[in-house]
Enzyme design. Structure first.
Site, PDB file in Angstrom:
ATOM      1  N   ASN A   1       0.828  -1.206   0.000  1.00 61.03           N
ATOM      2  CA  ASN A   1       0.000   0.000   0.000  1.00 61.03           C
ATOM      3  C   ASN A   1       0.862   1.255   0.000  1.00 61.03           C
ATOM      4  O   ASN A   1       1.927   1.312   0.632  1.00 61.03           O
ATOM      5  CB  ASN A   1      -1.015   0.002   1.152  1.00 61.03           C
ATOM      6  CG  ASN A   1      -0.413  -0.127   2.527  1.00 61.03           C
ATOM      7  OD1 ASN A   1       0.590  -0.792   2.719  1.00 61.03           O
ATOM      8  ND2 ASN A   1      -1.025   0.511   3.499  1.00 61.03           N
TER       9      ASN A   1
ATOM     10  N   CYS B   1      -4.159   0.728  -2.472  1.00 59.33           N
ATOM     11  CA  CYS B   1      -4.018  -0.494  -1.682  1.00 59.33           C
ATOM     12  C   CYS B   1      -2.914  -1.390  -2.259  1.00 59.33           C
ATOM     13  O   CYS B   1      -2.583  -1.313  -3.450  1.00 59.33           O
ATOM     14  CB  CYS B   1      -5.312  -1.293  -1.703  1.00 59.33           C
ATOM     15  SG  CYS B   1      -6.718  -0.488  -0.934  1.00 59.33           S
TER      16      CYS B   1
ATOM     17  N   GLU C   1      -3.115  -4.569  -2.890  1.00 60.27           N
ATOM     18  CA  GLU C   1      -3.606  -5.510  -3.900  1.00 60.27           C
ATOM     19  C   GLU C   1      -3.593  -4.889  -5.288  1.00 60.27           C
ATOM     20  O   GLU C   1      -3.145  -5.500  -6.265  1.00 60.27           O
ATOM     21  CB  GLU C   1      -5.043  -5.945  -3.567  1.00 60.27           C
ATOM     22  CG  GLU C   1      -5.173  -6.724  -2.279  1.00 60.27           C
ATOM     23  CD  GLU C   1      -5.439  -5.825  -1.073  1.00 60.27           C
ATOM     24  OE1 GLU C   1      -4.857  -4.719  -0.999  1.00 60.27           O
ATOM     25  OE2 GLU C   1      -6.221  -6.237  -0.205  1.00 60.27           O
TER      26      GLU C   1
ATOM     27  N   CYS D   1     -10.512  -4.571   0.094  1.00 55.93           N
ATOM     28  CA  CYS D   1     -11.636  -3.639  -0.028  1.00 55.93           C
ATOM     29  C   CYS D   1     -12.425  -3.939  -1.303  1.00 55.93           C
ATOM     30  O   CYS D   1     -11.980  -4.701  -2.180  1.00 55.93           O
ATOM     31  CB  CYS D   1     -11.131  -2.189  -0.034  1.00 55.93           C
ATOM     32  SG  CYS D   1     -10.401  -1.668  -1.598  1.00 55.93           S
TER      33      CYS D   1
ATOM     34  N   CYS E   1     -10.642  -3.239  -4.695  1.00 54.72           N
ATOM     35  CA  CYS E   1      -9.633  -4.252  -5.052  1.00 54.72           C
ATOM     36  C   CYS E   1     -10.308  -5.529  -5.531  1.00 54.72           C
ATOM     37  O   CYS E   1      -9.820  -6.189  -6.454  1.00 54.72           O
ATOM     38  CB  CYS E   1      -8.721  -4.539  -3.868  1.00 54.72           C
ATOM     39  SG  CYS E   1      -7.567  -3.183  -3.515  1.00 54.72           S
TER      40      CYS E   1
HETATM   41  N1  THU Z   1      -5.217  -1.410   2.648  1.00 56.45           N
HETATM   42  C1  THU Z   1      -4.692  -2.233   1.707  1.00 56.45           C
HETATM   43  O1  THU Z   1      -3.641  -1.943   1.121  1.00 56.45           O
HETATM   44  N2  THU Z   1      -5.320  -3.399   1.447  1.00 56.45           N
HETATM   45  C2  THU Z   1      -6.378  -3.877   2.155  1.00 56.45           C
HETATM   46  O2  THU Z   1      -6.829  -4.981   1.914  1.00 56.45           O
HETATM   47  C3  THU Z   1      -6.978  -3.051   3.214  1.00 56.45           C
HETATM   48  C4  THU Z   1      -6.448  -1.677   3.343  1.00 56.45           C
HETATM   49  C5  THU Z   1      -4.497  -0.182   2.978  1.00 56.45           C
HETATM   50  C6  THU Z   1      -5.108   1.097   2.523  1.00 56.45           C
HETATM   51  C7  THU Z   1      -4.501   2.067   3.509  1.00 56.45           C
HETATM   52  O3  THU Z   1      -3.214   2.438   3.052  1.00 56.45           O
HETATM   53  C8  THU Z   1      -4.329   1.261   4.776  1.00 56.45           C
HETATM   54  O4  THU Z   1      -4.381  -0.102   4.375  1.00 56.45           O
HETATM   55  C9  THU Z   1      -5.386   1.543   5.827  1.00 56.45           C
HETATM   56  O5  THU Z   1      -6.638   1.386   5.350  1.00 56.45           O
END
Ligand code: THU
Length: 157
Positions: free
Chosen positions: A62, A73, A75, A112, A115
């Site tokens: 992320n 994110c 993913e 999320c 994604c």
């Molecule tokens: N985040 C992800 O990268 N993937 C997920 O599956 C859930 C959330 C990140 C987004 C943000 O940078 C941090 O986690 C907090 O939400």
């Protein structure tokens, strides 16, 4: 009117040691990918690893931004990198790992909605199921295909 139910089967493992060798490798890659997180706002570090049909594994993490929606994110970072690097290959599997301050959590980080929709796109592109591994310290969840985490998937374009 009829009431219908959607049932979703998935596997739960207590340790990465229970996974098959390919999934164990991908889980380890996702955990390693957490090191690439840039999360100065949430301090929640997420790593993702995509296994391609040519055997290559592409990592993502992320990336946050002061203008919040400009971040991305783990993913999608991994999938977009994978597609850009190997545009003619299929994404067979994705593993996700996350935790506060880069420490792997006890409960899996679940992707999320945005994604999941991007996973659906690449799964539809390849025509093959993309499996999803959500990796935590004492719990790993495995879903065989994106449909299982995005029921009634939008795919009519
Ligand atoms: N985040 C992800 O990268 N993937 C997920 O599956 C859930 C959330 C990140 C987004 C943000 O940078 C941090 O986690 C907090 O939400």
């Amino acid at each position: 009117m009829t009431t219908k139910e959607i049932n979703i089967a998935y596997q739960e493992y207590k340790s990465v040691d229970e996974l098959n060798p390919e999934d164990r490798e991908l889980a380890a890659e996702a955990i390693k990918a957490m090191e690439g997180a840039y999360a100065p706002y949430s301090h929640f570090h997420v790593g993702a690893a995509v296994r391609m049909s040519n055997g290559q594994i592409v990592r993502g993490a992320n990336q946050e931004n002061a203008a919040f929606p400009s971040g991305l994110c783990a993913e999608r970072t991994a999938m977009f990198a994978a597609s850009a690097r190997y545009p003619d290959k299929d994404m067979l599997s994705i593993a996700i790992a996350g935790g506060v301050m880069g420490r792997l959590g006890h409960e899996p980080a679940t992707p999320c909605g945005a994604c999941r929709q991007v996973m659906a796109q690449y799964q539809a592109k390849s025509g093959k199921p993309m499996s999803i591994l959500m990796v935590a310290a004492d719990q790993i969840l495995k879903f065989e295909k994106v449909d299982d985490i995005l029921p009634l998937i939008f795919k009519s374009i």
